[in-house]
Write an enzyme that holds these catalytic residues in place. Sequence first.
Site, PDB file in Angstrom:
ATOM      1  N   VAL A  12       4.435 -21.793  32.119  1.00 10.75           N
ATOM      2  CA  VAL A  12       5.537 -21.223  31.337  1.00 10.75           C
ATOM      3  C   VAL A  12       5.728 -19.736  31.689  1.00 10.75           C
ATOM      4  O   VAL A  12       6.859 -19.268  31.872  1.00 10.75           O
ATOM      5  CB  VAL A  12       5.283 -21.392  29.822  1.00 10.75           C
ATOM      6  CG1 VAL A  12       6.382 -20.728  29.013  1.00 10.75           C
ATOM      7  CG2 VAL A  12       5.188 -22.867  29.471  1.00 10.75           C
ATOM      8  N   LYS A 100       1.787 -23.507  20.501  1.00  8.22           N
ATOM      9  CA  LYS A 100       1.878 -24.246  19.223  1.00  8.22           C
ATOM     10  C   LYS A 100       0.575 -24.219  18.452  1.00  8.22           C
ATOM     11  O   LYS A 100       0.577 -24.266  17.230  1.00  8.22           O
ATOM     12  CB  LYS A 100       2.330 -25.680  19.464  1.00  8.22           C
ATOM     13  CG  LYS A 100       1.470 -26.462  20.434  1.00  8.22           C
ATOM     14  CD  LYS A 100       2.328 -27.302  21.369  1.00  8.22           C
ATOM     15  CE  LYS A 100       1.828 -27.102  22.771  1.00  8.22           C
ATOM     16  NZ  LYS A 100       2.641 -27.513  23.828  1.00  8.22           N
ATOM     17  N   GLU A 124      10.305 -20.228  19.037  1.00  2.00           N
ATOM     18  CA  GLU A 124      11.218 -21.352  19.298  1.00  2.00           C
ATOM     19  C   GLU A 124      10.614 -22.352  20.282  1.00  2.00           C
ATOM     20  O   GLU A 124      10.771 -23.566  20.125  1.00  2.00           O
ATOM     21  CB  GLU A 124      12.552 -20.809  19.852  1.00  2.00           C
ATOM     22  CG  GLU A 124      13.601 -21.834  20.192  1.00  2.00           C
ATOM     23  CD  GLU A 124      14.125 -22.590  18.976  1.00  2.00           C
ATOM     24  OE1 GLU A 124      14.876 -22.010  18.204  1.00  2.00           O
ATOM     25  OE2 GLU A 124      13.758 -23.765  18.810  1.00  2.00           O
ATOM     26  N   VAL A 127       7.846 -25.700  19.638  1.00  2.00           N
ATOM     27  CA  VAL A 127       8.192 -27.086  19.282  1.00  2.00           C
ATOM     28  C   VAL A 127       9.403 -27.516  20.099  1.00  2.00           C
ATOM     29  O   VAL A 127      10.406 -26.802  20.150  1.00  2.00           O
ATOM     30  CB  VAL A 127       8.544 -27.221  17.786  1.00  2.00           C
ATOM     31  CG1 VAL A 127       8.874 -28.668  17.443  1.00  2.00           C
ATOM     32  CG2 VAL A 127       7.410 -26.712  16.918  1.00  2.00           C
ATOM     33  N   GLY A 129       9.924 -27.672  23.246  1.00  2.00           N
ATOM     34  CA  GLY A 129      10.204 -26.994  24.516  1.00  2.00           C
ATOM     35  C   GLY A 129      11.534 -26.290  24.497  1.00  2.00           C
ATOM     36  O   GLY A 129      11.757 -25.352  23.740  1.00  2.00           O
ATOM     37  N   GLY A 182       2.402 -34.968  36.977  1.00  3.66           N
ATOM     38  CA  GLY A 182       2.300 -33.658  36.326  1.00  3.66           C
ATOM     39  C   GLY A 182       2.755 -33.658  34.882  1.00  3.66           C
ATOM     40  O   GLY A 182       2.942 -32.600  34.287  1.00  3.66           O
ATOM     41  N   ASP A 196      -1.322 -32.732  19.727  1.00  5.02           N
ATOM     42  CA  ASP A 196      -0.188 -31.871  20.104  1.00  5.02           C
ATOM     43  C   ASP A 196       1.015 -32.133  19.187  1.00  5.02           C
ATOM     44  O   ASP A 196       1.613 -31.201  18.651  1.00  5.02           O
ATOM     45  CB  ASP A 196       0.175 -32.155  21.572  1.00  5.02           C
ATOM     46  CG  ASP A 196       1.367 -31.341  22.037  1.00  5.02           C
ATOM     47  OD1 ASP A 196       1.200 -30.153  22.343  1.00  5.02           O
ATOM     48  OD2 ASP A 196       2.483 -31.907  22.076  1.00  5.02           O
ATOM     49  N   LYS A 200       2.908 -29.725  16.117  1.00  8.91           N
ATOM     50  CA  LYS A 200       4.355 -29.482  16.070  1.00  8.91           C
ATOM     51  C   LYS A 200       4.965 -29.923  14.749  1.00  8.91           C
ATOM     52  O   LYS A 200       5.817 -29.222  14.200  1.00  8.91           O
ATOM     53  CB  LYS A 200       5.029 -30.168  17.261  1.00  8.91           C
ATOM     54  CG  LYS A 200       4.653 -29.506  18.598  1.00  8.91           C
ATOM     55  CD  LYS A 200       5.094 -30.363  19.772  1.00  8.91           C
ATOM     56  CE  LYS A 200       4.754 -29.735  21.098  1.00  8.91           C
ATOM     57  NZ  LYS A 200       4.917 -30.711  22.200  1.00  8.91           N
TER      58      LYS A 200
END
Lengths: 407, 407
Positions: A12, A100, A124, A127, A129, A182, A196, A200
């Site tokens: 990211v 997150k 933002e 959650v 993406g 990936g 995960d 969220k």
Amino acid sequence: MIYTALIGHGVVGSGVAEIMTKQEKKLSESIKEDIKLKYILDLRKFEGLPYSDKFINDFNIILNDDSVKVVVEVIGGLHPAFDFVKACLQKGKSVVTSNKELVAEKGYELIKTANENNANFLFEASVGGTIPIIRPLTQCLVANDIKEIYGILNGTTNYILNKMIVDSMDFDTALKLAQNNGYAEKNPASDIEGLDACRKICILATLAFGKHIYPKDVSCEGITNVTLDDVAYANNFGYVIKLIGKAAKEENGKISIGVAPTLVSKDEIISNVNGVYNAIMVKGDSCDDVMFYGRGAGKLPTASAVVADVVDCAKHLGARKYISWEDSEEGFITEPLNSISYYVLCQNNDFSSLKNSFKDIAENVVKSNINEDKNEIAFITKPVSKDLLNNILNSIKSNSTKTYKII
Amino acid sequence: MIYTALIGHGVVGSGVAEIMTKQEKKLSESIKEDIKLKYILDLRKFEGLPYSDKFINDFNIILNDDSVKVVVEVIGGLHPAFDFVKACLQKGKSVVTSNKELVAEKGYELIKTANENNANFLFEASVGGTIPIIRPLTQCLVANDIKEIYGILNGTTNYILNKMIVDSMDFDTALKLAQNNGYAEKNPASDIEGLDACRKICILATLAFGKHIYPKDVSCEGITNVTLDDVAYANNFGYVIKLIGKAAKEENGKISIGVAPTLVSKDEIISNVNGVYNAIMVKGDSCDDVMFYGRGAGKLPTASAVVADVVDCAKHLGARKYISWEDSEEGFITEPLNSISYYVLCQNNDFSSLKNSFKDIAENVVKSNINEDKNEIAFITKPVSKDLLNNILNSIKSNSTKTYKII
């Protein structure tokens, strides 16, 4: 001139650096002031990039540079992310994160720290993406009492389930394919075991209902027990199996919340959310159903959400965005109170006794599939209370029972 | 204390008054200041409402009351809405509207007036009703170069087409049903002839691409020529017919834009948007596909979007929201440059000559349905240029030809 700094140059982070560099002019125009990335904190060196001169490895350079007004944290995990973010907020710098775990575990404390120091803490990208959901939930839907919020919050598990549904690929093969493409980590536990998605839905529920809900307090089941048989039974009954995180305001004002494999009717638009895409449904008293759909992960999709938050921080320097996020409250979470339908799969080597006991509960069943070859019965219940469901499960002679809720 | 005023107490206006009254405490908390509806301008009298004391019939009371900081315009149409809104902005009052005609025709002028007077002009509810789209487009997706934006922008026509698709109901019957259910006006022209959708795609395209695009410059075809035969052919080919408004940035930097019945593959999530729901797909260079879904009309859904804008204005008194909306530019609009696939329906009483000429173009056809009973042939082309499409249409011996694009 507004300077920014980036902590972490992973997937990211490199996307954020790329967009901040490539779109510098457009972003500056949108805030009517020049905005520039000044530092990138990473222990590794990255040569040959248009911004290679910006790398540093001492966090204190960012912390002590008063010209840096907005800091982006994208290293993930709780530590040292939390310590970096808290220190920046205490200095009055605004912070943007896609982390997150950090928001789900420390959101209350960090928003409080931001408020006390007249800074903003925006997340933002934590959650959904790239999907705009935090801002719509806190701003666009402000005139609503949210009744429930649920969705497909993890792209990895949605990809795997989709392969099982569309290509009849078994779980292990689908997981391996996701890893090769990936879409899944080498250690996929936090995805496939639901953690995960749980983080969220905790963030969304806290924003929708106001009080911090911690992942440890939320029931969470991943997709490792979903089989191709479940997928096939669901399909015959008119449903697809999705990993759904859901939170709802019950009639007593408390919140029911959980993550689990869930059957979604093929008539629901969310049943068509395929591959690594995410979708979040919000139901409010005025807006009715509103859904948001997009890529839940990936370098540029997530980075574009991060950069939008950076722009928002830069526009609001010294002015606070109001996010209602109070401390947690004992007894805020409850079991769902309404009757709902369930998918049930029962197995028993003594199939005739299973079949006999099944007759006794038939009045609560709307669709069933009796599979003598496998000594198992799958069925869909009418909407029933939790108590009635337990009666059904107790009275059926099964030595292995699986239940999933139906949306 | 921040006072607001409401111009118009029709369907949306009564919803705004209801929410502003019912949610007064929650809204005040969200902006950390009391916010109160002070006046409702309507020539009619409404007795027995909790806010019946607020009705006035002289616009100047609102205009000249300096305590009124935010004005809501929901009377629709160009005049007197435009005059009221412009006068309020010139006095430095912020204005919120759901009036798509006003925004599509006068957006540039009104945003300029707002900027000059340090006020805001917000219009989230003018497109997609309750769906948060304007704010996500201008804020959340700011780090993106938008490549295209399209969607189902009119609930009435989607309801009618849906009835034709699912229930094989003919157009006239479906329209009558929509009228009986309150989904279509007595005079349904602006919906079924595409003008309503056209205004909305103009607003979206202007926000996405920066320069004012006027409805009069946009090609616009409604759904009155769509037949049950078209619906059936499309279904056999794997598509549904939707009224789609679409704008795209072409390789030469210009914008192609239009509204027309369009075939959507059943694999696309937007094909599952049914009934009066709207959905808007945005494709950006970083975010990829992002979709927004919800009720495109209705009292409370639309009013909840209006009230969210009121809150945003109240939070930003004296501070401008930056919306990039420049004047229109000669030559900004172009034909689509890329090759695309088309649905073509050809009829000819001399069916053998039609069938013969069809053989000549077979290399450009991927699916076809030859219907001797009706002397017609329906087919789907390969992706072709506009020139090649014209060659195909010219070389086929048809005395009645219909073409729809495919998304």
